[in-house]
Design an enzyme around this catalytic site. Structure first.
Site, short mmCIF file in Angstrom:
data_model
loop_
_atom_site.label_atom_id
_atom_site.label_comp_id
_atom_site.label_asym_id
_atom_site.label_seq_id
_atom_site.Cartn_x
_atom_site.Cartn_y
_atom_site.Cartn_z
N ASN A 6 -8.54 15.71 -29.07
CA ASN A 6 -7.67 14.88 -29.90
C ASN A 6 -7.53 15.59 -31.24
OD1 ASN A 6 -6.53 12.98 -31.55
ND2 ASN A 6 -7.95 11.34 -31.02
N ARG A 89 -4.82 14.21 -26.27
CA ARG A 89 -4.18 13.02 -26.80
C ARG A 89 -2.89 13.48 -27.48
NH1 ARG A 89 -5.47 9.24 -31.90
NH2 ARG A 89 -3.92 7.67 -31.38
N HIS A 178 -0.93 2.90 -30.18
CA HIS A 178 -2.19 2.48 -29.51
C HIS A 178 -1.96 2.19 -28.04
CE1 HIS A 178 -2.96 1.07 -33.81
NE2 HIS A 178 -3.83 2.03 -33.61
N ARG A 239 -1.66 -0.95 -44.58
CA ARG A 239 -0.22 -1.04 -44.31
C ARG A 239 0.22 -2.50 -44.29
NH1 ARG A 239 -0.34 2.48 -39.00
NH2 ARG A 239 -2.54 2.70 -39.43
N GLU A 384 -10.29 5.43 -25.57
CA GLU A 384 -9.08 6.23 -25.33
C GLU A 384 -9.43 7.54 -24.63
OE1 GLU A 384 -8.33 5.49 -29.45
OE2 GLU A 384 -6.22 5.16 -29.04
P1 ADP Z 1 -9.09 3.11 -36.75
O1 ADP Z 1 -7.77 2.42 -36.66
O2 ADP Z 1 -9.25 3.92 -38.00
O3 ADP Z 1 -9.53 3.82 -35.48
P2 ADP Z 1 -11.35 1.35 -36.19
O4 ADP Z 1 -10.97 0.88 -34.84
O5 ADP Z 1 -12.51 2.27 -36.33
O6 ADP Z 1 -10.11 1.90 -36.98
O7 ADP Z 1 -11.65 0.04 -37.06
C1 ADP Z 1 -11.95 0.11 -38.42
C2 ADP Z 1 -12.08 -1.30 -38.94
O8 ADP Z 1 -13.11 -1.98 -38.21
C3 ADP Z 1 -12.48 -1.37 -40.42
O9 ADP Z 1 -11.72 -2.35 -41.08
C4 ADP Z 1 -13.93 -1.83 -40.35
O10 ADP Z 1 -14.28 -2.56 -41.46
C5 ADP Z 1 -13.88 -2.72 -39.12
N1 ADP Z 1 -15.23 -3.03 -38.63
C6 ADP Z 1 -16.12 -2.19 -38.07
N2 ADP Z 1 -17.28 -2.85 -37.82
C7 ADP Z 1 -17.10 -4.13 -38.24
C8 ADP Z 1 -17.93 -5.30 -38.27
N3 ADP Z 1 -19.18 -5.29 -37.80
N4 ADP Z 1 -17.40 -6.44 -38.79
C9 ADP Z 1 -16.15 -6.46 -39.28
N5 ADP Z 1 -15.32 -5.40 -39.27
C10 ADP Z 1 -15.80 -4.24 -38.76
#
Ligand code: ADP
Length: 410
Positions: A6, A89, A178, A239, A384
């Site tokens: 990726n 990817r 996604h 966003r 993914e």
């Molecule tokens: P990306 O779109 O960058 O791949 P991710 O799927 O890693 O994003 O998600 C990131 C988000 O998930 C962030 O807003 C982070 O705060 C949230 N997050 C991760 N763990 C927790 C948790 N335990 N409780 C609430 N939010 C969480």
């Protein structure tokens, strides 16, 4: 073995799967490529390294990846000749790719045509593909497109009500994103419920920094929240999600903001960050909200309300919802947001079980609706890379191996 790659603008993520995709042998991430202190993480079985080094470009990053895979490839160390196929990817396949495909010169040529639609993502993607093809010239390479699953959407859902000829001439339409995650999660949801995906109406809530709500009916996308770019739809980390386009003209003409400033604001200063004024990280927002920060509470309310509104719209679009699936950072890890999103969804037959929702174990699939809820609510950790590896295996490796059905067989 199957290698997945990726390649982002300044990152290279990779995973090495066993040939039947049941096991991850090694994985790693090289970030801040091009900078003086790129960070490098590589994990293979018990071995783990985290270090910093100068990585000039993607070519250097690929060389380092191969070196690390050579040295520490987990239980089958050393021999990369075991790699049977490489899965990539691919971010944006426009309307040119409706499913995963073996990469040929013609495919690369088509990918070059999609650059204007994803100028930040597709060039590094192409670099990654070319470098990987040089490093592994004798094995097939497969592109798995983030946009492909959404190509199953009907015209009434993907077209904007713009002049038809203009949309046709310039491919102005909803692409959605996604898609690989949503496909994986919808297939896993069907497996969890022991029902064929073709019989189910599923709403997948991919809630991460980027947020996508997708209606999957009979294994095809009925509608999805993100549109032409990655800006519209539900509220995201930084966003804005949907706004009235008239606002852009107002900001430009009457408040004197330039288009660049408006773009920067909508992509990077809005969403959870813009409303809370504190962070785009949901964990921080939840903590601050618990301590009484009113704007953080508002950010959570708005975030959940908008996701819920999409669920309602998609229930109407599909004539009901058999399963609601939560995934990605927030969807997998935040009971609070899942509870807020599901508030008032009893009328759709979706009722959460409070204890199941709060007792979820990180990284595990589970059903979180009540036993007497007519329809199901589930948490499915997205994967993914696994989806990419499964497609790669089906198209160019030993053949379909999976517990879940993937692309059409060759
Ligand atoms: P990306 O779109 O960058 O791949 P991710 O799927 O890693 O994003 O998600 C990131 C988000 O998930 C962030 O807003 C982070 O705060 C949230 N997050 C991760 N763990 C927790 C948790 N335990 N409780 C609430 N939010 C969480």
């Amino acid at each position: 073995m199957i290698l997945t790659v990726n390649c982002g603008s300044s990152t290279l993520k990779y995973k090495l799967f066993s040939g039947n995709v049941s096991e991850v042998r090694a994985e790693g991430q090289i970030s801040r490529i091009g900078g003086p202190d790129a960070s490098i993480r590589h994990i293979a079985g018990e071995f783990r390294t985290d270090k910093k080094a100068r990585i000039r470009d993607h070519r250097d990053a690929f060389a380092l990846m191969t070196e690390m895979l050579h040295t520490h490839a987990g239980r089958s160390p050393g021999d990369l000749s075991d790699i049977e196929a490489v899965g990539h990817r691919a971010v944006h396949g426009s309307d040119l790719f409706t499913e995963s495909t073996v990469i040929t010169e013609a495919v690369i040529h088509k990918l070059e045509q999609t650059i204007p639609l994803a100028p930040l993502h597709n060039p590094p993607n192409l670099t990654g593909i070319r470098e990987a093809m040089k490093l592994f010239p004798d094995v097939p390479h497969v592109a798995v497109f983030d946009t492909a699953f959404n190509q199953t959407m009907p015209e009434k859902a993907y077209l904007y009500a713009l002049p038809y000829e203009l949309s046709q001439a310039h491919t102005l339409r909803r692409f959605g994103f996604h898609g690989t995650s949503c496909r994986y999660v919808s297939l896993r949801t069907a497996e969890m419920l022991s029902a064929p995906v073709t019989n189910l109406r599923i709403v997948v809530c991919h809630l991460g920094n980027g947020v996508t709500v997708t209606a999957v009916s009979g294994g095809k996308v009925a509608d999805t929240s993100i549109g032409f770019a990655t800006l519209g739809g539900a509220m995201m980390g930084t966003r804005s999600g949907d706004i009235d386009p008239g606002l852009v003209f107002h900001l430009h003409r009457n408040l004197g903001m330039s288009l660049t400033e408006i773009e920067e604001m909508l992509y990077r200063k809005s969403g959870l960050l813009g409303i809370s004024g504190v962070s785009n990280d949901m964990r921080v927002i939840e903590e601050e909200a618990a301590e009484g920060n009113a704007r953080c509470r508002l950010a959570i309310e708005m975030f959940s309300y908008r996701v819920r509104s999409y669920i309602g719209a998609y229930a109407a679009a599909m004539g009901g919802v058999d399963a609601l699936a939560f995934t990605a950072g927030i969807g997998e890890n935040s009971p609070r947001i899942r509870e807020d999103v599901c508030a008032n969804l009893g009328f759709l037959g979706l009722t959460l079980d409070h204890d199941r929702n709060t007792d979820t174990v990180h990284g595990q699939e589970c059903i979180i609706s009540r036993d007497d809820s007519p329809h199901h609510v589930v948490v499915v950790p997205t994967d993914e890379e696994k989806m990419i590896a499964l497609d790669t295996c089906a198209l160019a490796g030993p053949g379909p191996v999976s517990d879940i059905k993937t692309v059409k067989e060759k």
